[in-house]
Design an enzyme around this catalytic site. Structure first.
Site, mmCIF file in Angstrom:
data_model
loop_
_atom_site.group_PDB
_atom_site.id
_atom_site.type_symbol
_atom_site.label_atom_id
_atom_site.label_comp_id
_atom_site.label_asym_id
_atom_site.label_seq_id
_atom_site.Cartn_x
_atom_site.Cartn_y
_atom_site.Cartn_z
ATOM 1 N N GLU A 240 30.616 -7.372 7.301
ATOM 2 C CA GLU A 240 29.460 -8.243 7.529
ATOM 3 C C GLU A 240 28.200 -7.446 7.837
ATOM 4 O O GLU A 240 27.109 -7.752 7.329
ATOM 5 C CB GLU A 240 29.772 -9.214 8.668
ATOM 6 C CG GLU A 240 28.794 -10.379 8.759
ATOM 7 C CD GLU A 240 29.266 -11.456 9.703
ATOM 8 O OE1 GLU A 240 30.124 -12.259 9.303
ATOM 9 O OE2 GLU A 240 28.773 -11.502 10.855
ATOM 10 N N ARG A 266 -6.470 -12.243 -2.398
ATOM 11 C CA ARG A 266 -7.318 -13.005 -1.472
ATOM 12 C C ARG A 266 -8.552 -12.173 -1.118
ATOM 13 O O ARG A 266 -8.431 -11.037 -0.650
ATOM 14 C CB ARG A 266 -6.536 -13.351 -0.207
ATOM 15 C CG ARG A 266 -7.256 -14.330 0.714
ATOM 16 C CD ARG A 266 -6.323 -14.807 1.803
ATOM 17 N NE ARG A 266 -6.915 -15.762 2.708
ATOM 18 C CZ ARG A 266 -7.039 -17.066 2.466
ATOM 19 N NH1 ARG A 266 -6.610 -17.555 1.306
ATOM 20 N NH2 ARG A 266 -7.587 -17.880 3.362
ATOM 21 N N GLN A 277 -7.762 -1.268 5.652
ATOM 22 C CA GLN A 277 -6.591 -0.527 6.105
ATOM 23 C C GLN A 277 -5.746 -1.343 7.082
ATOM 24 O O GLN A 277 -4.512 -1.189 7.129
ATOM 25 C CB GLN A 277 -7.022 0.775 6.778
ATOM 26 C CG GLN A 277 -7.600 1.799 5.818
ATOM 27 C CD GLN A 277 -7.972 3.100 6.511
ATOM 28 O OE1 GLN A 277 -7.919 3.196 7.739
ATOM 29 N NE2 GLN A 277 -8.347 4.103 5.728
#
Length: 377
Positions: A240, A266, A277
């Protein structure tokens, strides 16, 4: 370790991405996985990847299984579905495949792999947490089998499961060496799977309590030998903590792609927000952490495939992937701003779905303890 994928592994990855997108596309669920969706997962082979082919599984090694699971996480918008199916496979079906009697494997594994049945792992108790040696659930020998009494507090898939892998104490005087594992079908008298409770995320995977009162199972429903439960549980956790978390690797890859697209497209103050940055560098950090986590995960699979115990490698991989996923989701919320906070874009849901990864399969704190021990500290 070979860093290249074989043609078969590449084909499996691409086929899984295409198949998952065809079945579910960008659909976002509300509520638990349905039986039809579960059977779809079975038809795609996702419910039996490393289970031997003779029992309906894919017979894949850990590395190839993880690569398919990564594709599943990448293609699916629903991390809850990925978690539900992989908890079923790696913490229930695989322990049966590796430690069950021939008759038990023949009876339980085909319906688990096909999607006819749902499996669950029942170990967590209110007073035990990660301490396997503190379980209060008891299993007592009776003619022809064992009678199990006790309660499990958090069972993923529990409210809808058909088969439970129940860990119970058979010899209280031996601590964790007195724990045994049993496969228990839902229709056994004395088994009460309680309704799902509300939780933070992974909505497709319902979780609830399990109460066993005088629940009798045949002797051949014991996995391995009496007292091997703790070792069986640790074996399932190796599966798992490596393969399941490959799903998070795929999900973070998809999330990072969305963030890059958002940052490049955008515009604010006359330029893309990626030109700042403060936006670009956190995404670079996600790339760095994701690639490192992926390498750690496949190194762990490499060790498991060669028969190694892999305690150090598996814990480092689980720790790196789970914490990378949370960090990536938090970064995505910042990149998407208000849209990341609101429902609809899927960013807030990804954040909710990543938080449990630092808890289940052993908390981040437990993984650090394992690594420290392996380092000799």
């Amino acid at each position: 370790m070979d860093f290249e994928w074989t043609p078969e592994q590449r084909d499996r990855y691409e086929a899984t991405v295409a198949a998952v997108r065809t079945r579910w596309g960008g659909a976002v669920r509300t509520g638990a996985v349905t039986r039809d969706e579960w059977r779809d997962c079975g038809e795609l082979g996702l419910l039996g990847l490393p289970v031997p082919a003779e029992y309906g599984g894919g017979g894949l090694d850990a590395r190839t299984s993880a690569r398919v699971i990564e594709a599943f996480g990448y293609a699916s918008e629903d991390m809850g579905l990925v978690f539900a199916t992989m908890a079923h496979l790696l913490a229930c079906a695989m322990p049966i495949a590796e430690h069950g009697s021939p008759g038990l494997r023949a009876a339980l594994l085909p319906p688990l792999c096909s999607g006819e049945w749902i499996g669950a792992n029942a170990i967590t108790e209110e007073g035990a947490g990660s301490d396997v040696g503190a379980l209060s659930c008891r299993a007592e020998r009776v003619p022809g089998g064992y009678r199990i009494d006790g309660a499990k507090s958090f069972v993923s898939n529990g409210p809808i499961a058909d088969v439970f892998l129940v860990y119970a104490v058979t010899d209280p005087g031996f601590g964790h060496l007195g724990v045994s594992a049993f496969a228990v079908e839902r229709d056994r008298p004395g088994l009460d799977a309680r309704p799902a409770f509300a939780k933070l995320g992974l909505d497709a995977c319902p979780a609830g309590e399990l109460v066993l009162t005088g629940c009798v199972v045949p002797e051949d429903h014991l996995l391995g030998r009496p007292g091997q439960g703790s070792a069986i549980f640790q074996s399932s956790m190796r599966w798992e903590r490596s393969c399941l978390f490959a799903g998070y690797v795929g999900a973070v890859e998809r999330l990072l792609e969305r963030c890059v697209e958002r940052a490049a497209g955008r515009r604010r103050f006359g330029r893309p927000i990626a030109a700042n940055q403060a936006v670009a560098h956190p995404l670079v950090d996600v790339r760095l952490r994701l690639d490192a986590a992926r390498l750690l995960l496949y190194r762990a699979c490499h060790v498991l495939d060669r028969g190694g115990a892999g305690a150090l490698e598996v814990s480092l991989a689980k720790l790196a992937v789970s914490e990378t996923a949370v960090a990536a989701a938090l970064t995505a919320v910042q990149v998407f701003g208000g849209d990341g906070y609101r429902e609809g874009a899927g960013i807030e849901r990804m954040l909710r779905d990543t938080v449990p990864g630092t808890l289940f399969s052993g908390t981040s704190e437990m993984q650090r303890e394992i690594v420290a021990r392996e380092m000799g500290l």
